[in-house]
Design an enzyme around this catalytic site. Structure first.
Site, PDB file in Angstrom:
ATOM      1  N   GLU A 156       0.826  -1.203   0.000  1.00 32.88           N
ATOM      2  CA  GLU A 156       0.000   0.000   0.000  1.00 32.88           C
ATOM      3  C   GLU A 156       0.870   1.267   0.000  1.00 32.88           C
ATOM      4  O   GLU A 156       0.549   2.252  -0.682  1.00 32.88           O
ATOM      5  CB  GLU A 156      -0.919   0.000   1.230  1.00 32.88           C
ATOM      6  CG  GLU A 156      -1.995  -1.074   1.190  1.00 32.88           C
ATOM      7  CD  GLU A 156      -2.762  -1.179   2.494  1.00 32.88           C
ATOM      8  OE1 GLU A 156      -2.361  -0.511   3.478  1.00 32.88           O
ATOM      9  OE2 GLU A 156      -3.753  -1.930   2.543  1.00 32.88           O
ATOM     10  N   SER A 242      19.032  -8.666  -7.838  1.00 27.42           N
ATOM     11  CA  SER A 242      17.922  -8.810  -8.785  1.00 27.42           C
ATOM     12  C   SER A 242      18.240  -9.800  -9.900  1.00 27.42           C
ATOM     13  O   SER A 242      17.335 -10.413 -10.465  1.00 27.42           O
ATOM     14  CB  SER A 242      17.580  -7.451  -9.406  1.00 27.42           C
ATOM     15  OG  SER A 242      16.917  -6.626  -8.482  1.00 27.42           O
ATOM     16  N   HIS A 371       3.701 -10.329  -9.551  1.00 28.81           N
ATOM     17  CA  HIS A 371       5.138 -10.583  -9.448  1.00 28.81           C
ATOM     18  C   HIS A 371       5.819  -9.482  -8.660  1.00 28.81           C
ATOM     19  O   HIS A 371       6.684  -9.736  -7.821  1.00 28.81           O
ATOM     20  CB  HIS A 371       5.777 -10.695 -10.830  1.00 28.81           C
ATOM     21  CG  HIS A 371       7.254 -10.911 -10.781  1.00 28.81           C
ATOM     22  ND1 HIS A 371       8.160  -9.875 -10.905  1.00 28.81           N
ATOM     23  CD2 HIS A 371       7.987 -12.015 -10.573  1.00 28.81           C
ATOM     24  CE1 HIS A 371       9.384 -10.349 -10.787  1.00 28.81           C
ATOM     25  NE2 HIS A 371       9.310 -11.649 -10.589  1.00 28.81           N
ATOM     26  N   SER A 372       5.431  -8.254  -8.906  1.00 30.39           N
ATOM     27  CA  SER A 372       5.937  -7.093  -8.166  1.00 30.39           C
ATOM     28  C   SER A 372       4.974  -5.949  -8.405  1.00 30.39           C
ATOM     29  O   SER A 372       3.948  -6.120  -9.083  1.00 30.39           O
ATOM     30  CB  SER A 372       7.350  -6.716  -8.636  1.00 30.39           C
ATOM     31  OG  SER A 372       7.291  -6.134  -9.939  1.00 30.39           O
TER      32      SER A 372
END
Length: 479
Positions: A156, A242, A371-372
């Site tokens: 959020e 990443s 996923h993101s």
């Protein structure tokens, strides 16, 4: 010499006598697609370490490779009929056959999936698992709730523009927490980017999570990483990268180092099903098997590598069969069953350390979240599929039902705990958001002992640019 050999044989026999079978593995939650045909041998939970004597080291380091007899030893019998049946090839004898027979590209039955709790959180009759205490079970559950709440609130915050990026573990809480619970703090963890629960279990505070996501001056990465790229030397948790699958060979190297130092610890690395398509995965498994490194490979097969389904990744039976191809002991586990995950990792760790061998665990789960925050998964998968996994197969709810059936948890405790965690998280975010950022100079540190002239020149030019255009740079970044 004969005495040493007898002692070694006695130790080997003792070790063998301590190792039992996990027993028949219960039906898979994916019963419509998965069949049953393997059993998984594990050491008994009561097995004791044999110590660090040289004889014990011989037992631990004994090779499991196929053995072969040198050709010169067979010259005297090369006319025997047996020579026409066996090829004495480096790596092991290979039998001949007059039949032209190709190895099947896939088995008729799929590898079974080990589980302990059914969908309603009830123990499956005949389940074989590692017992957990009330204290351990409650901590596992509360940490899963904390992780779930943290994901909701930080997600959020990203949507409100307060942080730049976030990635959730919704649907995979059991893999995070149950694996961490089965490990030791001395074990080195090489995560992907969906394992913050391992750090949470090891004592990383909610404030430390918030500091990293907001990149303030207390962020251990000095604001130089994207949010959720956590790392902590104190917790033996290597910084998230990443780049897909690069952490897998790193874990094998660390495991080999632990082996050489005769540490009672292992390395553990996590990756998704998509990571198994990278060359690093294959190189790491082969290296680990050949060097007999104490490393646990944990594959979170959550159905999707971003937008690529597993059906477009695997022609084989998922990731678990790839371990066998490289000579790595492997198991498939219900990733939404915290007790099954805990038991499998507990057994895997014991085998990895006591037998000096790699272990591969494929945990079948589902990525309920996107996923993101850069992804909208409803563009490539049906919403009703997501909702079904979220409601019917939620690992947190399933584990809660089990601890409630034991009398270890209640609705009152649930309400009180969730409210407390939410309050703590909101406070951590407010604190992290108000703290100033790391100084600009930190961009240029921690690479060279003495910065080269070109970096010194870049730092000088950047600071001059900031002074000329103060309105374009945040005021909370010290120059």
């Amino acid at each position: 010499m004969a005495l040493c050999m007898r002692k070694s044989l006695n130790l080997i026999n003792l070790l063998k006598s301590k190792i039992g079978l996990l027993g028949t593995i219960n039906p898979s939650p994916w019963a419509s697609t998965l069949s049953h045909h393997h059993e998984f041998p594990v050491p008994s939970p009561t097995i004791q370490n044999l110590g660090n004597s040289d004889a014990d080291w011989i037992v631990k380091a004994s090779s499991r490779r196929f053995k072969w007899t040198k050709a010169e030893k067979q010259l005297s019998s090369r006319n025997d009929d047996d020579d026409n049946k066996v090829l004495d090839f480096p790596g092991g004898k290979v039998g001949f056959t007059p039949e032209m027979r190709f190895i099947s590209e896939s088995p008729e039955e799929r590898t079974r999936c080990y589980r302990v709790l059914d969908e309603e959180g009830q123990l499956i009759i005949g389940s074989n698992f590692v017992q957990v205490s009330k204290e351990l079970a409650v901590k596992m559950y509360t940490d899963m709730v904390t992780l779930q709440t943290m994901d909701t609130i930080f997600y959020e915050a990203q949507r409100q523009g307060r942080i730049s990026f976030y990635l959730t573990t919704i649907g995979e809480e059991a893999i995070n927490i149950a694996t961490a619970a089965a490990l030791s703090i001395d074990d080195h963890v090489f995560p992907q980017y969906r394992e913050p629960g391992v750090l949470l279990w090891r004592g990383f505070t909610l404030q430390e999570f918030a500091n990293q996501c907001f990149g303030n001056k207390f962020d251990y990465g000095k604001g130089r990483q994207m949010p959720i790229h956590y790392g902590s030397n104190k917790h033996n948790y290597f910084t998230v990268s990443s780049t897909i699958a690069t952490q897998i060979p790193h874990a094998v190297g660390a495991a080999y180092s632990l082996k050489m130092d005769r540490k009672e610890a292992c390395a553990v690395t996590y990756f998704g099903d998509g990571g198994t398509s990278e060359g690093d995965f294959h190189a790491a498994l082969n290296f680990a098997a050949v060097m007999e490194a104490p490393v646990i490979f944990i594959c979170r097969n959550n159905g999707w590598a971003i937008s690529t389904p597993t059906s477009d990744q695997f022609r084989s039976d998922g990731a678990v069969v790839r371990g066998q191809a490289y000579g790595v002991r492997s198991i498939r586990v219900d990733g939404n069953d915290a007790l099954a995950i805990y038991s499998a990792v507990h057994a895997a760790r014991e085998m990895a350390i006591s037998e000096l061998r790699p272990i591969l665990i494929e945990a079948l789960t589902y990525r309920v979240g996107h996923h993101s925050t850069s992804d909208d998964s409803t563009k490539y998968r049906p919403i009703d599929e997501i909702e079904w996994w979220k409601l019917a197969r939620d690992p947190v709810t399933r584990f809660r039902k089990w601890i409630e059936s034991k009398g270890w948890w209640s609705g009152e405790a649930e309400s009180e705990f969730r409210s407390s965690v939410r309050t703590q998280l909101l406070h951590a975010i407010q604190v992290a958001e108000k703290l100033e950022k790391p100084p600009v100079a930190d961009i240029f540190t921690d690479v060279y002992d003495v910065p080269p002239s070109n970096l010194q020149e870049q730092e000088k030019l950047l600071k001059e640019t900031i002074k000329r255009h103060l309105q374009d740079y945040p005021s909370d970044v010290p120059s």
